[in-house]
Design an enzyme around this catalytic site. Structure first.
Site, PDB file in Angstrom:
ATOM      1  N   SER A 244       3.342   3.752  -1.846  1.00  0.00           N
ATOM      2  CA  SER A 244       1.925   3.479  -1.599  1.00  0.00           C
ATOM      3  C   SER A 244       1.115   4.260  -2.618  1.00  0.00           C
ATOM      4  O   SER A 244       1.159   5.493  -2.660  1.00  0.00           O
ATOM      5  CB  SER A 244       1.530   3.920  -0.194  1.00  0.00           C
ATOM      6  OG  SER A 244       0.119   3.889  -0.097  1.00  0.00           O
TER       7      SER A 244
ATOM      8  N   HIS B  41       2.623  -0.878  -2.652  1.00  0.00           N
ATOM      9  CA  HIS B  41       1.738  -1.076  -1.502  1.00  0.00           C
ATOM     10  C   HIS B  41       0.348  -0.571  -1.875  1.00  0.00           C
ATOM     11  O   HIS B  41       0.191   0.572  -2.311  1.00  0.00           O
ATOM     12  CB  HIS B  41       2.324  -0.289  -0.318  1.00  0.00           C
ATOM     13  CG  HIS B  41       1.604  -0.461   0.971  1.00  0.00           C
ATOM     14  ND1 HIS B  41       1.820  -1.525   1.817  1.00  0.00           N
ATOM     15  CD2 HIS B  41       0.679   0.319   1.584  1.00  0.00           C
ATOM     16  CE1 HIS B  41       1.064  -1.387   2.892  1.00  0.00           C
ATOM     17  NE2 HIS B  41       0.350  -0.289   2.778  1.00  0.00           N
TER      18      HIS B  41
ATOM     19  N   ASP C 218      -3.466   0.091  -0.515  1.00  0.00           N
ATOM     20  CA  ASP C 218      -4.255   0.268   0.697  1.00  0.00           C
ATOM     21  C   ASP C 218      -5.740   0.100   0.421  1.00  0.00           C
ATOM     22  O   ASP C 218      -6.346   0.912  -0.282  1.00  0.00           O
ATOM     23  CB  ASP C 218      -4.022   1.675   1.270  1.00  0.00           C
ATOM     24  CG  ASP C 218      -2.651   1.805   1.893  1.00  0.00           C
ATOM     25  OD1 ASP C 218      -2.301   0.961   2.737  1.00  0.00           O
ATOM     26  OD2 ASP C 218      -1.923   2.755   1.527  1.00  0.00           O
TER      27      ASP C 218
ATOM     28  N   MET D 226      -9.350   0.195   2.079  1.00  0.00           N
ATOM     29  CA  MET D 226     -10.040   0.726   3.276  1.00  0.00           C
ATOM     30  C   MET D 226     -11.549   0.546   3.106  1.00  0.00           C
ATOM     31  O   MET D 226     -12.086   0.803   2.039  1.00  0.00           O
ATOM     32  CB  MET D 226      -9.719   2.209   3.441  1.00  0.00           C
ATOM     33  CG  MET D 226      -8.229   2.512   3.515  1.00  0.00           C
ATOM     34  SD  MET D 226      -7.942   4.220   3.944  1.00  0.00           S
ATOM     35  CE  MET D 226      -6.161   4.337   3.708  1.00  0.00           C
TER      36      MET D 226
ATOM     37  N   HIS E 243      -2.688  -4.282   1.599  1.00  0.00           N
ATOM     38  CA  HIS E 243      -2.893  -3.998   3.022  1.00  0.00           C
ATOM     39  C   HIS E 243      -4.388  -3.788   3.250  1.00  0.00           C
ATOM     40  O   HIS E 243      -4.948  -2.777   2.833  1.00  0.00           O
ATOM     41  CB  HIS E 243      -2.082  -2.724   3.372  1.00  0.00           C
ATOM     42  CG  HIS E 243      -2.299  -2.200   4.745  1.00  0.00           C
ATOM     43  ND1 HIS E 243      -1.890  -0.933   5.117  1.00  0.00           N
ATOM     44  CD2 HIS E 243      -2.862  -2.750   5.852  1.00  0.00           C
ATOM     45  CE1 HIS E 243      -2.203  -0.732   6.389  1.00  0.00           C
ATOM     46  NE2 HIS E 243      -2.794  -1.801   6.853  1.00  0.00           N
TER      47      HIS E 243
ATOM     48  N   MET F  60      -7.282  -2.800   5.342  1.00  0.00           N
ATOM     49  CA  MET F  60      -7.764  -2.094   6.537  1.00  0.00           C
ATOM     50  C   MET F  60      -9.274  -2.301   6.571  1.00  0.00           C
ATOM     51  O   MET F  60     -10.058  -1.450   6.146  1.00  0.00           O
ATOM     52  CB  MET F  60      -7.391  -0.608   6.452  1.00  0.00           C
ATOM     53  CG  MET F  60      -5.936  -0.357   6.806  1.00  0.00           C
ATOM     54  SD  MET F  60      -5.348   1.224   6.205  1.00  0.00           S
ATOM     55  CE  MET F  60      -4.854   0.751   4.558  1.00  0.00           C
TER      56      MET F  60
ATOM     57  N   MET G  76       2.282  -0.152  11.845  1.00  0.00           N
ATOM     58  CA  MET G  76       1.756   1.145  11.410  1.00  0.00           C
ATOM     59  C   MET G  76       2.476   2.250  12.182  1.00  0.00           C
ATOM     60  O   MET G  76       2.567   2.215  13.408  1.00  0.00           O
ATOM     61  CB  MET G  76       0.251   1.242  11.678  1.00  0.00           C
ATOM     62  CG  MET G  76      -0.627   0.330  10.838  1.00  0.00           C
ATOM     63  SD  MET G  76      -0.394   0.491   9.053  1.00  0.00           S
ATOM     64  CE  MET G  76      -0.810   2.216   8.785  1.00  0.00           C
TER      65      MET G  76
ATOM     66  N   ASP H 272       4.781   1.649   7.832  1.00  0.00           N
ATOM     67  CA  ASP H 272       3.812   2.268   6.927  1.00  0.00           C
ATOM     68  C   ASP H 272       3.196   3.487   7.600  1.00  0.00           C
ATOM     69  O   ASP H 272       2.544   3.368   8.635  1.00  0.00           O
ATOM     70  CB  ASP H 272       2.733   1.225   6.606  1.00  0.00           C
ATOM     71  CG  ASP H 272       1.654   1.734   5.673  1.00  0.00           C
ATOM     72  OD1 ASP H 272       1.839   2.789   5.039  1.00  0.00           O
ATOM     73  OD2 ASP H 272       0.608   1.051   5.570  1.00  0.00           O
TER      74      ASP H 272
HETATM   75  C1  DX5 Z   1      -2.331   4.763   5.859  1.00  0.00           C
HETATM   76  C2  DX5 Z   1      -1.884   3.806   4.789  1.00  0.00           C
HETATM   77  C3  DX5 Z   1      -0.530   4.086   4.239  1.00  0.00           C
HETATM   78  C4  DX5 Z   1      -0.425   5.384   3.504  1.00  0.00           C
HETATM   79  C5  DX5 Z   1       0.935   5.945   3.747  1.00  0.00           C
HETATM   80  O1  DX5 Z   1      -3.486   4.266   6.458  1.00  0.00           O
HETATM   81  O2  DX5 Z   1      -1.859   2.480   5.284  1.00  0.00           O
HETATM   82  O3  DX5 Z   1      -0.080   3.037   3.402  1.00  0.00           O
HETATM   83  O4  DX5 Z   1      -0.579   5.264   2.131  1.00  0.00           O
HETATM   84  O5  DX5 Z   1       0.967   7.184   3.163  1.00  0.00           O
HETATM   85  P1  DX5 Z   1       1.951   8.311   3.690  1.00  0.00           P
HETATM   86  O6  DX5 Z   1       3.343   7.858   3.333  1.00  0.00           O
HETATM   87  O7  DX5 Z   1       1.498   9.510   2.969  1.00  0.00           O
HETATM   88  O8  DX5 Z   1       1.772   8.393   5.182  1.00  0.00           O
HETATM   89 ZN    ZN Z   2      -0.826   0.822   4.115  1.00  0.00          ZN
END
Ligand code: DX5
Ligand code: ZN
Length: 232
Positions: free
Chosen positions: A21, A46, A48, A50, A79, A81, A150, A188
């Protein structure tokens, strides 16, 4: 440059994949963080996204995904969010995402959004938070390419893995076998090499790892991928 063969990821053989990620990378040099994992031999990243509403953090948007896309052929697992992911599907597809996953928790037309992702020619994923009941996503299991469980509350990297989520993984694994669904199962959040045996036993195919991946040296990353059973 790594070439992505979607049939390898989504074919009958269902390979296991370690997916770093980039959230744990250097956000002032995401291209460098991407190049680093490509150099390690990873074929899936991956990303993320947000929005500051669905989760209390903000990362990046379609422009960043497009700029990363221009630099790589690695598989881009985006992903979202977001409270309103349906408003951004076209933009992320246009940016070059290979897979777009959306959460079940916010209130929007999930079926319509998943079918829009497919209509845009992308793989689709449905994401479920640790405290959301598995039944919530049952209606969509037949149409998705990925079920993302998650293993932390979404929003931040570096949190502790929640092993109780593996019960949910087991349910989706069993349903896939019983009903012949095609989705991959991804976990994840907080994933470290120590969790891999239990995750594998529960039926996980794709392991997202941010902090544990980026802080490791190359040899440890290779061992991490081997432990994940990566064959792709
Ligand atoms: C959290 C993200 C994850 C995050 C995981 O909201 O969706 O993808 O990057 O990171 P680690 O492995 O540090 O928990
Ligand atoms: Zn994620």
């Amino acid at each position: 440059m790594v070439t992505t063969d979607l049939d390898t990821f989504f074919g009958e053989s269902r390979p296991r994949i370690l997916a770093p990620s980039i959230l744990a990378g250097d956000h002032a040099d995401l291209a460098g963080s991407l190049a680093e994992i490509e150099h390690d031999g990873r074929r899936w990243v991956h990303l993320d996204v947000m929005d500051g509403h669905f989760v209390p953090n903000v990362t990046f948007g379609p422009q960043t995904v497009a700029d990363l896309r221009r630099r790589t052929e690695i598989f881009l697992d985006v992903h979202l969010m977001m409270e309103c992911p349906h408003q951004f599907l076209d933009a992320f597809a246009e940016a070059g995402a290979d897979l777009i996953s959306i959460h079940i928790e916010p209130d929007y037309d999930h079926a319509k959004a998943l079918s829009r992702i497919r209509a845009l020619g992308k793989r689709s994923g449905i994401v479920i938070n640790p405290d959301t009941r598995p039944e919530k996503i049952f209606p969509y299991l037949d149409e998705v390419d990925l079920v993302l469980c998650m293993t932390v509350q979404p929003g931040f990297g570096g949190q502790a893995f929640m092993p109780e989520v593996l019960d949910k993984v087991g349910i989706f694994h069993e349903l896939r076998e019983k009903e012949g669904h095609r989705y991959l199962i991804e976990v994840d959040g907080g994933v470290t090499p120590e969790h891999l045996p239990l995750c594998t036993k529960a039926g996980v195919d794709v392991f997202v790892a941010g902090t544990a991946y980026y802080k490791a040296d190359t040899a440890t990353r290779t061992a991490f991928a081997e432990l994940a059973g990566e064959t792709a």
